[in-house]
Design a protein around this motif. Sequence first.
Motif, PDB file in Angstrom:
ATOM      1  N   ARG A   1      45.224  35.187  42.882  1.00 44.11           N
ATOM      2  CA  ARG A   1      46.258  34.150  42.774  1.00 44.11           C
ATOM      3  C   ARG A   1      46.990  33.960  44.102  1.00 44.11           C
ATOM      4  NH1 ARG A   1      47.295  36.972  37.654  1.00 44.11           N
ATOM      5  NH2 ARG A   1      46.447  35.693  35.938  1.00 44.11           N
TER       6      ARG A   1
ATOM      7  N   THR B   1      45.315  29.091  46.105  1.00 41.09           N
ATOM      8  CA  THR B   1      46.426  28.338  45.521  1.00 41.09           C
ATOM      9  C   THR B   1      46.037  26.900  45.189  1.00 41.09           C
ATOM     10  OG1 THR B   1      47.227  27.775  47.735  1.00 41.09           O
ATOM     11  CG2 THR B   1      48.144  29.758  46.697  1.00 41.09           C
TER      12      THR B   1
ATOM     13  N   ALA C   1      45.155  23.560  43.362  1.00 49.65           N
ATOM     14  CA  ALA C   1      45.705  23.065  42.104  1.00 49.65           C
ATOM     15  C   ALA C   1      44.668  23.005  40.989  1.00 49.65           C
ATOM     16  CB  ALA C   1      46.310  21.681  42.319  1.00 49.65           C
ATOM     17  N   ASN C   2      43.395  22.985  41.329  1.00 49.64           N
ATOM     18  CA  ASN C   2      42.355  22.860  40.307  1.00 49.64           C
ATOM     19  C   ASN C   2      41.784  24.203  39.871  1.00 49.64           C
ATOM     20  OD1 ASN C   2      41.076  23.298  42.787  1.00 49.64           O
ATOM     21  ND2 ASN C   2      39.256  22.121  42.217  1.00 49.64           N
ATOM     22  N   VAL C   3      42.506  25.291  40.156  1.00 53.96           N
ATOM     23  CA  VAL C   3      42.053  26.644  39.788  1.00 53.96           C
ATOM     24  C   VAL C   3      43.056  27.296  38.860  1.00 53.96           C
ATOM     25  CG1 VAL C   3      41.458  28.938  40.616  1.00 53.96           C
ATOM     26  CG2 VAL C   3      40.778  26.935  41.940  1.00 53.96           C
ATOM     27  N   SER C   4      42.552  27.913  37.795  1.00 55.70           N
ATOM     28  CA  SER C   4      43.378  28.730  36.908  1.00 55.70           C
ATOM     29  C   SER C   4      42.771  30.119  36.837  1.00 55.70           C
ATOM     30  CB  SER C   4      43.422  28.140  35.496  1.00 55.70           C
ATOM     31  OG  SER C   4      43.946  26.825  35.500  1.00 55.70           O
ATOM     32  N   PHE C   5      43.595  31.143  36.993  1.00 50.22           N
ATOM     33  CA  PHE C   5      43.142  32.528  36.882  1.00 50.22           C
ATOM     34  C   PHE C   5      43.655  33.107  35.570  1.00 50.22           C
ATOM     35  CE2 PHE C   5      43.146  31.911  41.510  1.00 50.22           C
ATOM     36  CZ  PHE C   5      41.865  32.377  41.814  1.00 50.22           C
ATOM     37  N   LEU C   6      42.729  33.691  34.805  1.00 45.13           N
ATOM     38  CA  LEU C   6      43.090  34.226  33.498  1.00 45.13           C
ATOM     39  C   LEU C   6      42.540  35.646  33.333  1.00 45.13           C
ATOM     40  CD1 LEU C   6      42.188  31.142  31.252  1.00 45.13           C
ATOM     41  CD2 LEU C   6      44.462  31.798  32.069  1.00 45.13           C
TER      42      LEU C   6
ATOM     43  N   ARG D   1      37.253  21.403  38.387  1.00 43.45           N
ATOM     44  CA  ARG D   1      38.170  22.417  37.856  1.00 43.45           C
ATOM     45  C   ARG D   1      37.446  23.747  37.788  1.00 43.45           C
ATOM     46  NH1 ARG D   1      40.215  24.314  32.385  1.00 43.45           N
ATOM     47  NH2 ARG D   1      38.386  23.311  31.452  1.00 43.45           N
TER      48      ARG D   1
ATOM     49  N   VAL E   1      38.024  27.626  36.154  1.00 41.85           N
ATOM     50  CA  VAL E   1      38.748  28.658  35.409  1.00 41.85           C
ATOM     51  C   VAL E   1      38.096  29.980  35.791  1.00 41.85           C
ATOM     52  CG1 VAL E   1      39.375  29.571  33.162  1.00 41.85           C
ATOM     53  CG2 VAL E   1      39.301  27.092  33.527  1.00 41.85           C
TER      54      VAL E   1
ATOM     55  N   GLU F   1      33.306  21.097  35.571  1.00 40.40           N
ATOM     56  CA  GLU F   1      34.286  22.078  35.117  1.00 40.40           C
ATOM     57  C   GLU F   1      33.555  23.415  35.033  1.00 40.40           C
ATOM     58  OE1 GLU F   1      37.507  20.826  32.384  1.00 40.40           O
ATOM     59  OE2 GLU F   1      36.083  19.254  31.820  1.00 40.40           O
TER      60      GLU F   1
ATOM     61  N   THR G   1      35.746  32.084  44.394  1.00 42.29           N
ATOM     62  CA  THR G   1      36.541  31.080  43.685  1.00 42.29           C
ATOM     63  C   THR G   1      37.052  30.011  44.635  1.00 42.29           C
ATOM     64  OG1 THR G   1      37.352  32.935  42.331  1.00 42.29           O
ATOM     65  CG2 THR G   1      38.407  30.788  42.019  1.00 42.29           C
TER      66      THR G   1
END
Length: 226
Positions: free
Chosen positions: A59, A63, A65-70, A44, A46, A23, A35
């Motif tokens: 973003r 695309t 599924a195991n990526v989050s942009f914050l 994962r 982040v 992670e 990224t």
Amino acid sequence: MNQDPTGEYIRTITSHCDLRGAEVLEVGCGAGRITRDLARHAARVVAVDPDERALAQARAAVTAANVSFLPMPDGVLSFPPASFDIVIYTLSFHHVPLHQMDESLATAAGLVRPGGAVVVVEPGEGGSFTEAKERFGAGSGDERPAQEAAIRAMHALPGWTVGDTVHFRVGFLFTDEDDFISSKLPGFAEQPAAYQQEVRAFLASHRTPEGIVLDAGRRLNVLRRR
């Protein structure tokens, strides 16, 4: 512009830090160029950045599924302790304000689980793209003082050891001179004619059948708890 068309970033990162099943927190993801590659190896990712426009680009480009942009307002890393296996600064640590570097790195270290690592990828020395930054103010310009401060901060992190510096190079492919100018020299049209001629002559010397090819030195350090 096509940055790092041969994948030197991810090749170097994975050669010195095992991402499999990890992670990962990426600090300073920008438009998501690295990224995308991290997501192909990690469980994962982040990815955070203070620039909302860059995050929107990221973003759209990544695309998985195991990526989050914050968003990361004010550069603050607000996650619970020991949330990640790896925290990686991708060409971002030298952009942290000098008076916040120690705090940023200490906070990042606190987010790492036992046995994990902090990875810092930073600009290095040499290369034609680096020369263009220093001579013409391309991109973010001459960043050497900030880079030196970043190195000092890494070695000052209490309780952590900085691994050997790994030097590598990455490429930049521009379609033509105008592609470089529009993406890296936004104020070019307002510059004196002599400056414009010097820039175009420099770029012409790096023209190939594929386009304008430049390169830049990079450095990687892996920090681990003692």
